[in-house]
Design a protein around this motif. Structure first.
Motif, short mmCIF file in Angstrom:
data_model
loop_
_atom_site.label_atom_id
_atom_site.label_comp_id
_atom_site.label_asym_id
_atom_site.label_seq_id
_atom_site.Cartn_x
_atom_site.Cartn_y
_atom_site.Cartn_z
N PRO A 76 0.82 -1.22 0.00
CA PRO A 76 0.00 0.00 0.00
C PRO A 76 0.85 1.27 0.00
O PRO A 76 0.92 2.01 0.98
CB PRO A 76 -0.81 -0.13 1.30
CG PRO A 76 0.08 -0.92 2.21
CD PRO A 76 0.83 -1.88 1.32
N LEU A 77 1.51 1.53 -1.13
CA LEU A 77 2.39 2.69 -1.28
C LEU A 77 1.66 3.85 -1.92
O LEU A 77 0.67 3.66 -2.62
CB LEU A 77 3.58 2.34 -2.19
CG LEU A 77 4.52 1.24 -1.72
CD1 LEU A 77 5.46 0.85 -2.85
CD2 LEU A 77 5.30 1.71 -0.52
N ILE A 78 2.20 5.04 -1.73
CA ILE A 78 1.72 6.20 -2.48
C ILE A 78 2.06 5.96 -3.94
O ILE A 78 3.19 5.61 -4.28
CB ILE A 78 2.39 7.50 -1.99
CG1 ILE A 78 1.95 7.82 -0.57
CG2 ILE A 78 2.08 8.66 -2.93
CD1 ILE A 78 2.69 9.01 0.03
N ARG A 79 1.10 6.13 -4.80
CA ARG A 79 1.30 5.96 -6.25
C ARG A 79 1.07 7.30 -6.92
O ARG A 79 0.39 8.17 -6.38
CB ARG A 79 0.32 4.93 -6.82
CG ARG A 79 0.32 3.59 -6.13
CD ARG A 79 1.59 2.84 -6.37
NE ARG A 79 1.58 1.60 -5.57
CZ ARG A 79 2.55 0.73 -5.59
NH1 ARG A 79 3.60 0.92 -6.33
NH2 ARG A 79 2.48 -0.34 -4.84
N GLY A 80 1.62 7.45 -8.10
CA GLY A 80 1.44 8.70 -8.80
C GLY A 80 2.38 9.76 -8.25
O GLY A 80 3.48 9.46 -7.80
N THR A 81 1.93 11.01 -8.27
CA THR A 81 2.77 12.14 -7.87
C THR A 81 2.55 12.49 -6.39
O THR A 81 1.43 12.46 -5.90
CB THR A 81 2.42 13.38 -8.72
OG1 THR A 81 2.63 13.04 -10.09
CG2 THR A 81 3.29 14.57 -8.38
N TRP A 82 3.65 12.78 -5.71
CA TRP A 82 3.59 13.28 -4.34
C TRP A 82 4.80 14.18 -4.11
O TRP A 82 5.73 14.20 -4.89
CB TRP A 82 3.51 12.14 -3.33
CG TRP A 82 4.81 11.52 -2.92
CD1 TRP A 82 5.51 11.78 -1.79
CD2 TRP A 82 5.57 10.56 -3.65
NE1 TRP A 82 6.67 11.03 -1.77
CE2 TRP A 82 6.73 10.27 -2.91
CE3 TRP A 82 5.40 9.91 -4.87
CZ2 TRP A 82 7.70 9.38 -3.32
CZ3 TRP A 82 6.37 9.02 -5.29
CH2 TRP A 82 7.49 8.76 -4.52
#
Length: 180
Positions: A76-82
């Motif tokens: 459950p990682l941050i996906r896309g832009t951060w």
């Protein structure tokens, strides 16, 4: 509560090196220019200095990052832009450049990235390193709902990802420097 792999200190401590056909000062000028990191980082798209004199101790850099769906795809990682913010903690031209990741509350985290460079007979030796002492709030959030076997799997796969990222970064930096 039993001890978990995420309680290990340091949680991550990695480095990789490469020889570059340039002086330590030339190499340092590139690696300390964090807005250019999109040229070599597998995740950072660049960013901007938001406080302080750029590339000096105490300066804060806001980075824009992009992570693909395929990176440790099951976790459950941050996906896309951060976005992240980091404070420069060492800036010795021609020798060392390091930055510490900040929490969302602007507090220091035990998560430090950096470069060391030294002269060789044919140019420079560039070492890229990463150390996370205690698990950051982000790592703890990722593993919060995982059982211990999944936590171990995540840390092992994340370590392999970090090792690959260090190597890719170094090869790209070498290309950037030697093509100029």
């Amino acid at each position: 509560m039993s001890e978990s792999i995420v309680d290990n200190t340091p949680l991550f401590e990695l480095d990789a090196g490469i020889d570059v056909d340039a002086t330590p000062e030339q190499v340092y000028a590139v690696v300390s220019d964090l807005p250019r990191s999109a040229e070599w980082s597998p995740e950072c798209l660049g960013g901007e200095w938001i406080t302080g004199e750029p590339a000096t101790v105490g300066a804060v850099f806001r980075g824009e990052n992009l992570r693909s769906e395929s990176v440790v795809a099951w976790a459950p990682l941050i996906r896309g832009t951060w976005f992240t913010e980091a404070r420069v903690v060492a800036a010795e031209p021609g020798a060392t450049f390091r930055w510490m990741m900040l929490s969302h509350a602007q507090e220091d985290q035990e998560s430090v990235w950096g470069f060391d460079v030294a002269a060789t007979e044919s140019g420079s030796r560039l070492i890229h390193h990463f150390r996370m002492g205690k698990a950051t709030a982000g790592i703890r959030k990722i593993v919060a709902d995982l059982d211990e076997a999944e936590r171990v799997k995540f840390i092992n796969e994340w370590t392999a990802k970090l090792e690959s990222d260090l190597d890719v970064t170094l090869k790209r930096i070498k290309d950037v420097i030697e093509k100029h």
